[in-house]
Write a protein that holds these residues in place. Structure first.
Motif, mmCIF file in Angstrom:
data_model
loop_
_atom_site.group_PDB
_atom_site.id
_atom_site.type_symbol
_atom_site.label_atom_id
_atom_site.label_comp_id
_atom_site.label_asym_id
_atom_site.label_seq_id
_atom_site.Cartn_x
_atom_site.Cartn_y
_atom_site.Cartn_z
ATOM 1 N N MET A 66 -7.754 3.918 -7.217
ATOM 2 C CA MET A 66 -6.831 4.977 -6.812
ATOM 3 C C MET A 66 -7.118 5.322 -5.360
ATOM 4 N N ARG A 67 -6.066 5.339 -4.559
ATOM 5 C CA ARG A 67 -6.231 5.650 -3.147
ATOM 6 C C ARG A 67 -5.613 7.011 -2.850
ATOM 7 N N ILE A 68 -6.327 7.828 -2.090
ATOM 8 C CA ILE A 68 -5.855 9.150 -1.706
ATOM 9 C C ILE A 68 -6.069 9.296 -0.203
ATOM 10 N N TRP A 69 -5.022 9.688 0.502
ATOM 11 C CA TRP A 69 -5.157 9.932 1.935
ATOM 12 C C TRP A 69 -4.157 10.999 2.367
ATOM 13 N N ASN A 70 -4.389 11.475 3.557
ATOM 14 C CA ASN A 70 -3.533 12.528 4.114
ATOM 15 C C ASN A 70 -2.912 11.997 5.388
ATOM 16 N N ASP A 71 -1.581 11.977 5.451
ATOM 17 C CA ASP A 71 -0.889 11.443 6.621
ATOM 18 C C ASP A 71 -0.493 12.526 7.602
ATOM 19 N N GLY A 72 -0.970 13.731 7.436
ATOM 20 C CA GLY A 72 -0.622 14.825 8.363
ATOM 21 C C GLY A 72 0.497 15.676 7.838
ATOM 22 N N ARG A 73 1.297 15.140 6.916
ATOM 23 C CA ARG A 73 2.404 15.920 6.322
ATOM 24 C C ARG A 73 2.104 16.321 4.893
ATOM 25 N N GLY A 74 1.072 15.743 4.332
ATOM 26 C CA GLY A 74 0.724 16.056 2.953
ATOM 27 C C GLY A 74 -0.214 15.013 2.396
ATOM 28 N N THR A 75 -0.789 15.299 1.268
ATOM 29 C CA THR A 75 -1.714 14.375 0.619
ATOM 30 C C THR A 75 -0.939 13.355 -0.206
ATOM 31 N N ILE A 76 -1.303 12.078 -0.055
ATOM 32 C CA ILE A 76 -0.641 11.005 -0.779
ATOM 33 C C ILE A 76 -1.652 10.439 -1.775
ATOM 34 N N ILE A 77 -1.241 10.364 -3.013
ATOM 35 C CA ILE A 77 -2.091 9.815 -4.071
ATOM 36 C C ILE A 77 -1.410 8.572 -4.593
ATOM 37 N N ASP A 78 -2.033 7.429 -4.389
ATOM 38 C CA ASP A 78 -1.488 6.147 -4.840
ATOM 39 C C ASP A 78 -2.245 5.753 -6.091
ATOM 40 N N LEU A 79 -1.551 5.815 -7.233
ATOM 41 C CA LEU A 79 -2.210 5.488 -8.501
ATOM 42 C C LEU A 79 -2.084 4.019 -8.751
#
Length: 79
Positions: A66-79
């Protein structure tokens, strides 16, 4: 003559008290307006404090990572 002088002094006292009350009310309104405008300015121009994002992806056998990152506009959770 005494009565006329007493009435004049009484009216003068009432006028002075009314002027002092009007001055006090006007200063109160001005102070309230200044404080309200400064509060509104601070609320509208405040920037939010950036909070660090803590995320850990645990790997179990047979599961994707599971990848989680923040692109500056919000947190993205890639399941």
């Amino acid at each position: 003559m005494q009565n006329l002088r007493s009435v004049a002094l009484g009216l003068a006292g009432i006028v002075v008290i009314a002027a002092a009350a009007a001055f006090t009310v006007s200063l109160t309104l001005i102070a309230g307006a200044v404080l309200t405008l400064s509060l509104a300015y601070r609320m509208l121009t405040a920037r939010t404090k950036a909070a660090p994002v803590y995320a850990k992806a645990g790997k179990k056998s047979g599961e994707r990572e599971m990848r989680i990152w923040n692109d500056g506009r919000g947190t993205i959770i890639d399941l």
